[in-house]
Design an enzyme around this catalytic site. Sequence first.
Site, short mmCIF file in Angstrom:
data_model
loop_
_atom_site.label_atom_id
_atom_site.label_comp_id
_atom_site.label_asym_id
_atom_site.label_seq_id
_atom_site.Cartn_x
_atom_site.Cartn_y
_atom_site.Cartn_z
N GLY A 95 82.56 43.69 11.14
CA GLY A 95 82.34 42.84 9.96
C GLY A 95 83.58 42.60 9.12
N HIS B 195 87.84 37.22 14.13
CA HIS B 195 86.43 37.35 14.50
C HIS B 195 85.82 35.98 14.82
CE1 HIS B 195 86.79 40.99 11.72
NE2 HIS B 195 86.40 41.53 12.87
N GLN C 211 92.23 40.66 21.99
CA GLN C 211 93.40 41.32 22.58
C GLN C 211 94.17 42.13 21.54
OE1 GLN C 211 95.57 38.20 24.54
NE2 GLN C 211 93.88 37.75 25.93
P1 AMP Z 1 86.73 44.79 14.40
O1 AMP Z 1 85.72 44.17 13.50
O2 AMP Z 1 88.08 44.97 13.76
O3 AMP Z 1 86.23 46.01 15.10
O4 AMP Z 1 87.02 43.73 15.54
C1 AMP Z 1 85.98 43.13 16.27
C2 AMP Z 1 86.55 42.34 17.41
O5 AMP Z 1 87.45 41.36 16.87
C3 AMP Z 1 87.37 43.18 18.39
O6 AMP Z 1 87.12 42.71 19.72
C4 AMP Z 1 88.79 42.91 17.95
O7 AMP Z 1 89.73 43.05 19.00
C5 AMP Z 1 88.69 41.45 17.53
N1 AMP Z 1 89.79 41.13 16.60
C6 AMP Z 1 90.14 41.79 15.49
N2 AMP Z 1 91.23 41.21 14.92
C7 AMP Z 1 91.57 40.18 15.71
C8 AMP Z 1 92.60 39.19 15.67
N3 AMP Z 1 93.51 39.16 14.71
N4 AMP Z 1 92.64 38.26 16.67
C9 AMP Z 1 91.71 38.28 17.66
N5 AMP Z 1 90.72 39.18 17.76
C10 AMP Z 1 90.64 40.11 16.79
#
Ligand code: AMP
Length: 280
Positions: free
Chosen positions: A31, A37, A148
């Site tokens: 979130g 995201h 990634q």
């Molecule tokens: P998180 O909410 O931080 O656990 O991230 C959820 C998903 O979003 C994971 O698959 C992350 O790798 C992806 N994600 C987070 N930050 C980025 C970003 N800057 N660019 C691309 N994907 C992201």
Amino acid sequence: MEIIKNPEELQKRALEIRAQGKTIALVPTMGYFHNGHLSLMQTARPKADVLICSLFVNPTQFGPNEDLESYPHDLDRDAALAEKNGVDILFAPDPAKMYHENHSTWVSVPDLTQNLCGASRPIHFRGVATVVTKLFMLAQPNVAVFGQKDWQQLAMIKRMVRDLDIPIDIVSQPIVREESGLALSSRNVYLKEDELAQAPNIRKGLLRLKQQVDDGIVDCEVLKENLKEFYNSEIPLGTIDYIEIVHPDDITPLKKINGPALCAVAVKLISARLIDNILV
Ligand code: AMP
């Protein structure tokens, strides 16, 4: 868009959708959405009939001195953004509903999670692998999309899906960045002005390393030492957690670059620990 808070209800809905012959795409998140995201949602949207996004700050992947309690959240804002980006079902469970009091089953992928983030966050990846497995069982997706930015996590999930014969396509999405080059992260909201001024140098250092590889430097020790010097001079507020050059699939350290390689870094600023990576 439907918001489901109960895991059992999500699983019932997902099984009904699959029984109708429809496909499901899943985007797992913690979130506090940013454009990273949203890019996962946009990539996932055309890949299935129904798009499920999970929003769960998973307690089992946080260590004792980490930011579980302070992790940013705003369900109303996230729900509006998810709806705008084509999500059909937002799954936002309570931790007490996701884990039984005597939860005792763990999924781990030790070979890929000892180094990089696994070294300073010893229980992190076991928590991620376990919650992702649970989300797969609850949401019944045909395809799941990951970023990634968390490369080690992505490599671990691909290996887990392969090893356990989980019938889900794992799709990955490139890192979305600020104009400054700083990788978007929900944790960037913790950063103060002086930290925000230095944080883009994480990316600058990685681009510099890539240039050095293109110029013919292949010795990983030399490349890592150069990057360390750059960070020490350009990110004085930061402490380097790690700088590693590894094989992109099995995350084993490389001595020389003579094929695909990933340089992954983690830098602790005062208010947040930031990660980034580059393929060279
Ligand atoms: P998180 O909410 O931080 O656990 O991230 C959820 C998903 O979003 C994971 O698959 C992350 O790798 C992806 N994600 C987070 N930050 C980025 C970003 N800057 N660019 C691309 N994907 C992201």
